[in-house]
Motif scaffolding. Structure first.
Motif: not given
Length: 168
Positions: A84, A86-89
């Motif tokens: 979350q 790191n924005g790793d959806g």
């Protein structure tokens, strides 16, 4: 062919033998089918654990649900926070799905082991022969036990796929 596949085939043979017999051994075949279906999934989960952490595969049966919702789920929770941040959806989505798989797998293991214990150690608890091709133990039909393999395989695969994304 692996022993876990053999175990499922033996269970299915015992299931059919129980259905096709009216003799004194019918109950024993029925109980043994539940037992073998359980051991088939136990071996599948043990193989998964072996690939995740070799020490987990040496643990007793009772520890399996605890490993799933303990160490594995805690690791995923920690990795979810990182993903979350790191924005790793995609990883967030995969971990979220896998957490549901863990809960479902734990439920199957607990239920299957409980039925195995009844089948093995409580012979006075009757197997209910519902009709010519169905029977149940503690209201769990044998067809449900037969489906444990497919469900367990899919759930373990999901858990391993997500785990391998974390531990590349």
């Amino acid at each position: 062919m692996s022993s876990k596949v053999h175990m499922h085939e033996v269970a299915h043979h015992l299931q059919k033998t129980a259905i096709n017999n009216d003799d004194a051994y019918r109950d024993a075949f029925a109980r043994s089918a539940y037992n073998r279906y359980y051991y088939g999934i136990f071996l599948t989960v043990r193989t998964m654990f072996q690939s995740m952490n070799t020490k987990w595969s040496e643990l007793p049966h009772a520890a399996y649900p605890e490993i799933l919702t303990g160490q594995i789920e805690k690791t995923l929770k920690s990795e979810l926070k990182k993903a979350q941040k790191n924005g790793d959806g995609q990883l967030v989505k995969d971990i979220t799905r896998t957490k549901h798989s863990i809960r479902k797998l734990k439920g199957i293991i607990v239920s299957a082991n409980s039925l195995r214990v009844v089948a093995d150690y409580q012979p006075d608890e009757p197997v209910d022969f519902i009709n010519s091709d169905r029977y149940s133990l503690r209201k769990t039909e044998i067809t449900e036990a037969h489906s444990w393999k497919e469900q367990t395989n899919a759930l373990c695969q999901d858990i391993l796929e997500t785990w391998s994304q974390i531990y590349v």
